[in-house]
Design a protein around this motif. Structure first.
Motif, short mmCIF file in Angstrom:
data_model
loop_
_atom_site.label_atom_id
_atom_site.label_comp_id
_atom_site.label_asym_id
_atom_site.label_seq_id
_atom_site.Cartn_x
_atom_site.Cartn_y
_atom_site.Cartn_z
N PRO A 218 41.12 7.65 35.62
CA PRO A 218 39.84 7.01 35.35
C PRO A 218 39.06 6.79 36.65
O PRO A 218 39.65 6.55 37.71
CB PRO A 218 40.24 5.66 34.72
CG PRO A 218 41.65 5.83 34.29
CD PRO A 218 42.28 6.80 35.23
N SER A 221 32.26 4.17 36.12
CA SER A 221 31.12 4.84 35.48
C SER A 221 29.84 4.71 36.30
O SER A 221 28.95 5.55 36.22
CB SER A 221 30.89 4.25 34.08
OG SER A 221 30.60 2.86 34.15
N GLY A 225 29.19 8.29 36.82
CA GLY A 225 28.51 8.59 35.57
C GLY A 225 27.25 9.39 35.77
O GLY A 225 26.47 9.13 36.70
N ASP A 230 32.33 11.32 30.03
CA ASP A 230 33.63 10.80 29.63
C ASP A 230 34.26 11.69 28.56
O ASP A 230 33.59 12.42 27.82
CB ASP A 230 33.51 9.36 29.13
CG ASP A 230 32.65 9.28 27.87
OD1 ASP A 230 33.22 9.34 26.77
OD2 ASP A 230 31.42 9.17 28.00
N ALA A 231 35.58 11.63 28.46
CA ALA A 231 36.32 12.49 27.53
C ALA A 231 35.97 12.19 26.07
O ALA A 231 36.05 13.09 25.22
CB ALA A 231 37.82 12.33 27.75
N THR A 233 32.97 11.34 24.90
CA THR A 233 31.73 12.07 24.63
C THR A 233 32.00 13.56 24.50
O THR A 233 31.49 14.24 23.59
CB THR A 233 30.71 11.82 25.76
OG1 THR A 233 30.36 10.44 25.77
CG2 THR A 233 29.46 12.66 25.57
N GLN A 308 39.56 4.09 23.92
CA GLN A 308 39.56 2.68 24.29
C GLN A 308 38.82 1.86 23.24
O GLN A 308 37.67 2.15 22.92
CB GLN A 308 38.88 2.51 25.65
CG GLN A 308 38.69 1.07 26.08
CD GLN A 308 39.99 0.32 26.29
OE1 GLN A 308 40.91 0.86 26.89
NE2 GLN A 308 40.08 -0.89 25.77
N SER A 313 37.02 -3.27 26.49
CA SER A 313 36.49 -2.10 27.21
C SER A 313 35.89 -2.51 28.54
O SER A 313 35.48 -3.66 28.73
CB SER A 313 35.43 -1.40 26.35
OG SER A 313 34.36 -2.27 26.07
N ASN A 315 33.99 -0.70 32.48
CA ASN A 315 33.11 0.36 32.97
C ASN A 315 33.86 1.46 33.73
O ASN A 315 33.77 1.57 34.97
CB ASN A 315 32.01 -0.23 33.85
CG ASN A 315 31.00 -1.01 33.04
OD1 ASN A 315 30.65 -0.62 31.94
ND2 ASN A 315 30.54 -2.13 33.58
N ILE A 317 35.02 5.79 33.30
CA ILE A 317 34.88 7.05 32.55
C ILE A 317 36.26 7.43 32.03
O ILE A 317 37.20 7.62 32.82
CB ILE A 317 34.30 8.16 33.44
CG1 ILE A 317 32.88 7.76 33.89
CG2 ILE A 317 34.28 9.49 32.70
CD1 ILE A 317 32.26 8.75 34.87
N ALA A 318 36.40 7.52 30.73
CA ALA A 318 37.69 7.86 30.12
C ALA A 318 38.11 9.27 30.56
O ALA A 318 37.34 10.22 30.39
CB ALA A 318 37.59 7.79 28.61
N PRO A 319 39.30 9.42 31.10
CA PRO A 319 39.71 10.74 31.59
C PRO A 319 40.17 11.69 30.49
O PRO A 319 40.12 12.92 30.66
CB PRO A 319 40.87 10.41 32.53
CG PRO A 319 41.45 9.15 31.99
CD PRO A 319 40.27 8.37 31.43
#
Length: 457
Positions: A218, A221, A225, A230-231, A233, A308, A313, A315, A317-319
């Motif tokens: 991670p 963001s 960002g 993110d994964a 999206t 998540q 949650s 801030n 970016i989900a890997p």
């Protein structure tokens, strides 16, 4: 003994009707919930009850415990036979005696395990799915009595609501008990309580997990960002890419199909909206008849998503993210082909070059009725006589994997899918019910069908 005519069959069913309703009430009260353990005492008790009822109408019914593929004790099954003449056709009667669980009384207006008549419907868990199917078989055999002119084989399953994990090993271990000229599966339903149907097709099911990776770990963001999505999206983009602008599934290699035997009557949009509870503003996706979209064209549903939760949650970016995709396949397409088509497409159309890995999971074949088979024509005529109206055949959008497996194991058998459900039945849901007038006519129809099959060459 000569075959009974239509008037005699209807009179016999009417005379025994109170007893059949009582049978159904007693079956509901057993609470045969396979989710509480397919090898449990509640399922053994249910199987014994069913076997006893079939012995009353002349079937040599026995309770046998299946063995799962892992070698562990499996479901309590009911098998049996009744031979009237070795030169006559043999008909296998199928239903299942297990029922769905009732997580709580919420939504029920009656007691779930106490049969309750309201107007002309009997409410209770298992009243239609599939206690009604058991009543159809018992009632038809009782109505015909010594005039029965086909040989009977019986299989009442104890784990259908759990996906039938013991089914194939059990059939392979008891092949002689299943070999038949015609198989009647009483686990489906009618167009309406007063309009009968044969089920013409069932979609298959192909399930897979799709894993999307964009980062090794991670990152913040605010710092990354923009250029890095993110994964979650990216997974959403991957899902959206499966469809064209009309909402039709558009993956190369995934086939579409029109309703089997022709479309007699399209499904009404108002009914779909009312039965599903879709919000008023939603526009139904896809093109072509609603019947095809519901029964024979493929559909994809995201049935699980690892991401998540909103609660907690923060801030970053989900890997990575994973979603589970369930595709209902056209009745005659191999679901393994669909899994391979999904793997090829999704892995080669990764959004922005993210890593996408597809892992195939379960695959169950669909099934299509032979509209020209003798048994099909006999069944439709029996329904006309019993209900007094023209049948409207329909497919089913769901899957019943054991039916194509039966067809595969016994390729010469003519398979008919009938049943007591209707759009008001709420199978698997609160306030499950069966139409009593409709069920009585279903019993008459099956008795008339058995009469006709006795003359089959």
């Amino acid at each position: 003994m000569a075959a009974l005519d239509e008037t005699q069959v209807k009179a016999n069913v009417a005379a025994q009707w109170d007893g059949l309703v009582d049978l159904l009430n007693r079956k509901i009260a057993l609470q045969s919930i396979s989710a509480q353990g397919i090898a449990g005492e509640q399922m053994k008790r249910s199987a014994q009850f069913v076997a006893d009822e079939f012995r009353k109408v002349g079937v040599d019914a026995q309770v046998v415990q299946a063995t799962g593929e892992d070698g562990e004790p499996g479901a309590w099954e009911v098998i049996g036979s009744l031979e009237v003449d070795p030169d006559r056709p043999t008909v296998l009667l199928y239903a299942h005696h297990d029922v769905q669980p009732v997580p709580g009384p919420e939504g029920w207006t009656t007691q779930p395990f106490e049969g309750t008549v309201v107007d002309d419907r009997l409410y209770g868990r298992g009243s239609c799915d599939d206690g009604g199917g058991i009543v159809m078989h018992v009632g038809a055999l009782q109505a015909l009595g010594e005039a029965l002119n086909v040989n009977i084989k019986l299989f009442i399953e104890g784990e259908e609501e759990m996906g039938s994990p013991s089914f194939i090993p059990f059939v392979q271990a008891h092949k002689d008990e299943f070999d038949a000229d015609v198989i009647i599966v009483a686990d489906s339903g009618n167009w309406a309580p007063e309009i009968p149907s044969l089920t013409t097709s069932l979609r298959g099911n192909a399930t897979c997990d799709v894993h999307v990776t964009v980062l090794e770990h991670p990152v913040h963001s605010g710092q990354y960002g923009g250029p890095i999505l993110d994964a979650i999206t990216l997974a959403s983009m991957s899902i959206a890419s499966l469809y064209d602008e009309n909402g039709d599934l558009a993956v190369p290699g995934i086939a579409s199909q029109q309703p089997v035997g022709g479309l007699q009557h399209d499904v009404e949009e108002a009914s779909v909206r009312a039965d599903s509870g879709v919000v008023p503003s939603y526009e139904l996706a896809g093109t072509g008849s609603l019947a095809a979209r519901l029964w024979t064209k493929p559909s994809a549903t995201v049935i699980g998503f690892d991401a998540q939760p909103v609660e907690g949650s923060f801030n970053v970016i989900a890997p990575e993210a994973t979603y589970r995709l369930s595709v209902r396949t056209a009745p005659e397409q191999d679901p393994v082909e669909v899994q391979q088509a999904l793997k090829t497409y999704l892995e080669s159309h990764a959004p922005f070059g993210a890593q996408v890995t597809v892992t195939p999971l379960e695959a169950g074949r669909g099934w299509a009725m032979d509209p020209n088979a003798t048994a099909t024509k006999d069944a439709l005529q029996a329904m006309r006589q019993a209900f007094g109206v023209e049948p409207i055949n329909m497919g089913q959008g769901g899957s019943i994997p054991f039916i194509p497996e039966l067809q595969r194991l016994f390729p010469n058998a003519q398979v008919l899918v009938t049943g007591p459900e209707d759009p008001q039945s709420n199978a698997h849901s609160p306030n499950e019910s069966v139409s009593l007038p409709g069920l009585e006519k279903n019993v008459v129809a099956e008795a008339l069908l058995l009469n006709a099959l006795g003359e089959m060459q």
